[in-house]
Each structure stands twice: as structure tokens, then as C-alpha cells.
Design an enzyme around this catalytic site. Structure first.
Site, mmCIF file in Angstrom:
data_model
loop_
_atom_site.group_PDB
_atom_site.id
_atom_site.type_symbol
_atom_site.label_atom_id
_atom_site.label_comp_id
_atom_site.label_asym_id
_atom_site.label_seq_id
_atom_site.Cartn_x
_atom_site.Cartn_y
_atom_site.Cartn_z
ATOM 1 N N GLN A 52 0.813 -1.223 0.000
ATOM 2 C CA GLN A 52 0.000 0.000 0.000
ATOM 3 C C GLN A 52 0.843 1.268 0.000
ATOM 4 O OE1 GLN A 52 -3.314 0.255 -0.244
ATOM 5 N NE2 GLN A 52 -3.714 -1.944 -0.181
ATOM 6 N N CYS A 89 -19.902 -9.479 6.326
ATOM 7 C CA CYS A 89 -20.543 -9.889 5.082
ATOM 8 C C CYS A 89 -19.676 -9.594 3.877
ATOM 9 C CB CYS A 89 -21.885 -9.201 4.927
ATOM 10 S SG CYS A 89 -23.146 -10.076 5.843
ATOM 11 N N SER A 125 3.370 -4.772 -5.194
ATOM 12 C CA SER A 125 2.454 -5.302 -6.199
ATOM 13 C C SER A 125 2.072 -4.202 -7.181
ATOM 14 C CB SER A 125 1.208 -5.813 -5.472
ATOM 15 O OG SER A 125 0.280 -6.280 -6.401
ATOM 16 N N ALA A 126 2.204 -4.486 -8.487
ATOM 17 C CA ALA A 126 2.056 -3.429 -9.501
ATOM 18 C C ALA A 126 0.657 -2.834 -9.580
ATOM 19 C CB ALA A 126 2.448 -3.982 -10.873
#
Lengths: 133, 393
Positions: B179, B325, B199-200
Site C-alpha cells: 500500500q 458480510c 504489487s504493480a
């Protein structure tokens, strides 16, 4: 119609009952009130019944929960309105889920809650009646 | 209908200039980088070029950059690979209780193999204290893994201080920076980071490609065995188009960082201020200051998060929540519980994460759309009814 929605998405009917829930609210001086679920699990259903001559003449609900919880509450109120207590007690979680054209598998427990709310409200009515006799 | 995307912590759209650099590698530049003819060699060069861009963004050396399939693989590889390669030095790992599941579930898995893991708790703002990490250190501690910034509540951890501590104690330090990249300047040397995951698709690159930074000299076992790709540490024919896209995306993300952050912070701060003002019984989750520039996470009492998301979706707004949920389990987000929220308030959380294409008018639309939704759901809620009658639940 399969009970479980294969798409793992809400059916149009679920979305309709979620966006435009029927019979939301409170009945003052209700003849029976049922509350099931708890805030820890993220689901609470409260059902209010008005009963005359063994027939459900009015029903309202309040629900804290996800889309399926709201939709099953709304559908449950539609299914029991005008029914005798015996007929209402026959409504199962499957009846509610089928009436909504199915629920995603992980949401089936919400329909259990709807069944329990009906039973709990009728139970409350019966207890009150017994004690007043 | 409007479509306003406010879920950039979940994923982002590939930037046009990133896509453009990728496209030839699907068609005319299809060679296997391990082949000796020029069609292959050219692709090897393209990968090395991307590797240099990543190294530059992190102040690392190109030989310390390994391409993977994404953040989860990088986290799994770093933690399992290091644990199995170094277990003779000890079997104790320290992490926090707000890590991404890619770290937490990996640690749980290692517990089955005799490793012991300490999950250091965070404070009520979601920040881990360096002293608490220090207290958890044992003679057999081999690895500390602390995320750079949290994906749900956006809190930024004291990574430099933890890095200093780990270095002084000669313990390997891994950070999941998925992040943080593109939001916070990262220097692996200045911060004493030994392993770092990214992560790209979180910074306008493609999905399915990530990086593990591995400091020169740190030993880890391979997880994917096979050919000699990635200097025999990570087999599999390279995702050339993805790697090229990642290289371009990280270059753009680090060049434009300051301008990007200023824009996001303005949207974030206005969103937080106005939502809390407009909607009673709402609270901000996470720290006000040590917070990712685009992250807003607010809990609304008496209602449940999935319902909020469904209604926002009907109005064309994409957001996310930490309710049970939406997590696919019965418990709400472990991060919201870790900062001390009661279950019912954790169920009513909404996460909004701004990005590149968002404007003030997107925020105007959110601010006019959200309050009636909250009001409608509260009107349906037995918890709100009982609160109004009794002043409490």
C-alpha cells in the site's frame, strides 16, 4: 429454481426487496414481538405482529444487517401477512430463500434468521396470551 | 449512470502510458527471455531495464530485485523462504496483528511447522510501538515482519525505527509495502529494510505481477522450483509484459509522488471532515496524521457495511467495508477489531480510497449521496430505534 444462486450474486428480487423493503417499521402495542440475532454477528431482526382471530393482520420489521438480511426480513413479512399462525409457522428458511429467487450460499444463514424471527414473534404472542388467560 | 471509483486501495486502472509499453510484449515481442536468439535476448533486456527502474525507486541494487506474481506471493516467499532457510538460527518470528492475510496466514502456516510467532498488538490508532516489538524479541527471533502502511485504515508504521532496531539486534526485517509504494518515499538502505513486498496493480500497473526486494546476502529458499529464471531463485518463464508494465508504473509513481499525494490529501481531509460533520454517530478509524494520503475509513453506528456498499453501488459509487458480510466470514475485519472497535461498530465501517482520476466533484457527489443512505439504513435498524428510546443500545 435452485435455492442457491449460482452466481454468488444477489438476484434482482433480493435487490428489489433490499432497496424497497416492504413493511419496515414498528407496531405500537404489537401482539407479538420477536428479536433474533446479535450485533456481534452483524445481524439483528426484530419482527412486530398484530394478530386477530388467529390471523396475522399486520406485520412490521426492523433489521440491522447486510442486503440479504434486509431482503429476507422484507420477504418474510410479505409471506406471513394475512396467514393463520399455523400457516406462518410452516414458513421455513427455504420458503423465504425460494421466494427471493435464491440467495448466495454464504448468505443462507440470513434466511434462517427470518424463519427464527417469525417463530420468535409468534412464540411471544402465545406466551402473552397464556399469561393473560 | 455515474461510475465513481473510490476503492484504489483495492486495485487501480492501468495507466495508458503503462499499457502502451506492455502491448508489444503480447504480440511481436513474444520471445522467451531465456532463449539465445535476439527475440529472446531483447526481452531479457526489457526485464533488466524494469529491474533497474524498481531498484532506483527503492534505492536498491538491480540484483536485489526479484519479480513475482504479486504481493501475496512476495509475502509468502519472504516469510516462508526466510524461515525455512534460517531455522537453524531460531524459530521465532515477530509480526503485528493488523498485517494483511498474506502475512498472517503465512505465519499461521509456519506455526504448524514448529515456528513460534508473536503477533504484537497495535494501539487504538492502529500503530505498532517499537518498544513493543523490542519487548517481543527473543534470542531465537530470526525475522520481524511489519507492514509499511495498512490497507484498511491507512496507518503508516514507524518502519525506519523498526529497521534500526532489527539491524541493531541482527534480525532480518521484512515489510509488506504493497500500500505504501507511490505514496511514501522508500529507501531500503536508509530504513534498514532487508526484504520488501510490492504489487504493480496498486500503483496503476497490471495485476499478476509484483516484486520481492531481497537484500544482497540475505538467504531464502526458493518457493517455485524449476528453471534458472530470476537467478535460480524463482522459476517460471517471466511475465514479460507485466514486468515491463510494473517498471513503467513504478517510474511514474515515484516521479509524480509529491503532486499525487498533495491532491489525494486534500480530498481525504475534506472527505473526513465533511462526513463526520454531516453524519452523527460516525467515527474515523485509524490515525489522523500518520495515514495514507488517499485513505478514509469511517464507522457509522447502528448499521452494517455491506448494506452501505450496496446502496452506494446503486448510485454508481465503488467503495469497500470491513464488515463480516464483505469479508466472507462471520467476523468483521481483524484490523478494526485490533484497534479496539466493538463488533457492531466494526460491521458498520466504510473505506474510501481516492486515486489518480478522482476530482472534487466526485467527492461532492459522495457527500450528497452518503448521508441519505446512512439515514435510510438507520431508519430500518432496531439498534438505532433502541438507541433513540433508551439513549443507548
Amino acid at each position: 429454481m435452485s435455492l442457491l444462486n449460482k452466481m454468488e450474486e444477489y438476484s434482482q428480487k433480493v435487490m428489489d426487496h433490499f432497496m424497497n423493503p416492504r413493511n419496515v417499521g414498528v407496531i405500537e402495542n404489537a401482539d407479538g414481538i420477536g428479536e433474533v440475532g446479535n450485533p456481534v454477528c452483524g445481524d439483528i431482526m426484530k419482527m412486530y405482529l398484530k394478530i386477530k382471530d388467529n390471523v396475522i393482520t399486520d406485520v412490521k420489521f426492523q433489521t440491522f444487517g447486510c442486503g440479504a438480511a434486509v431482503a429476507t426480513s422484507s420477504m418474510a413479512t410479505e409471506l406471513i401477512l394475512g396467514k393463520t399462525l399455523e400457516e406462518a409457522l410452516e414458513i421455513s428458511n427455504k420458503t423465504v430463500a425460494e421466494a427471493l429467487n435464491g440467495l448466495p450460499p454464504i448468505k443462507m444463514h440470513c434466511s434462517n434468521l427470518a424463519e427464527q424471527a417469525i417463530k420468535s414473534a409468534i412464540d411471544d404472542y402465545k406466551k402473552k396470551n397464556e399469561s393473560s388467560k | 449512470m455515474k461510475n465513481i471509483y473510490l476503492d484504489h486501495a483495492s486495485t487501480t486502472a492501468v495507466k495508458p502510458e503503462v499499457l502502451e509499453t506492455m502491448l508489444p510484449y503480447f504480440t511481436e515481442k513474444y520471445g522467451n527471455p531465456s532463449s539465445i536468439y535476439s527475440l529472446g535476448r531483447e526481452n531479457k533486456k526489457a526485464i533488466d531495464n524494469a529491474r533497474e527502474k524498481v531498484a532506483k525507486a527503492l534505492n536498491a541494487q538491480p540484483k536485489e530485485i526479484f519479480f513475482t506474481s504479486g504481493g501475496s506471493e512476495s509475502d509468502n516467499w519472504a516469510i516462508k523462504g526466510f524461515a525455512f532457510a534460517n531455522e537453524k538460527n531460531g524459530k521465532h518470528i515477530i509480526t503485528t496483528n493488523i498485517e494483511h492475510h498474506a502475512v498472517l496466514h503465512t505465519c499461521k502456516y509456519l506455526e504448524k511447522y514448529g515456528f513460534e510467532v508473536t503477533y504484537v498488538p497495535v494501539d487504538n490508532k492502529g500503530i505498532v510501538h517499537v518498544e513493543d516489538i523490542e519487548k517481543a524479541i527473543r534470542p531465537d527471533t530470526i525475522l520481524i515482519s511489519v507492514m509499511f502502511a495498512n490497507n484498511e485504515i491507512g496507518t503508516i508504521q514507524p518502519i525506519k525505527e523498526i529497521g534500526e532496531l532489527a539491524k541493531a539486534k541482527e534480525i532480518c526485517f521484512h515489510t509488506d509495502a504493497v500500500q505504501a509504494i507511490g505514496n511514501i518515499p522508500i529507501d531500503v538502505n536508509d530504513m534498514n529494510i532487508d526484504m520488501l513486498s510490492l504489487s504493480a496493480h496498486k500503483f496503476y500497473g497490471p495485476k499478476g505481477v509484483g516484486v520481492l526486494y531481497l537484500r544482497d546476502g540475505v538467504r531464502i529458499s526458493p518457493m517455485i522450483h524449476g528453471g534458472a529464471q530470476e537467478r535460480s531463485k524463482r522459476a517460471s518463464t517471466e511475465n514479460v509484459a507485466g514486468i515491463v508494465g510494473l517498471g513503467k508504473a513504478i517510474e511514474l509513481a515515484t516521479t509524480d509522488m509529491e503532486k499525487y499525494n498533495t491532491k489525494l490529501m486534500k480530498l481525504r481531509d475534506r472527505a473526513i471532515k465533511e462526513i463526520l460533520e454531516k453524519i452523527p454517530y460516525s467515527r474515523l478509524n485509524g490515525d489522523e496524521k500518520n495515514r495514507l494520503p488517499g485513505n478514509v475509513n469511517i464507522s457509522f453506528e447502528f448499521i452494517e457495511g455491506e448494506s452501505i456498499l450496496l446502496m452506494l453501488d446503486m448510485k454508481g459509487i465503488c467503495a469497500s467495508s470491513g464488515s463480516a458480510c464483505t469479508s466472507g466470514s462471520l467476523d468483521p475485519s481483524h484490523v478494526l477489531l485490533a484497534i479496539g472497535l466493538p463488533h457492531e461498530i466494526a460491521h458498520g465501517s466504510l473505506r474510501i480510497t481516492f486515486g489518480e482520476e478522482n476530482t472534487d466533484s466526485d467527492l461532492d457527489y459522495l457527500l450528497e449521496t452518503l448521508p441519505p443512505i446512512i439515514e435510510k439504513l438507520r431508519a430500518m435498524s432496531p439498534l438505532y430505534e433502541s438507541f433513540k428510546q433508551n439513549g443507548r443500545i
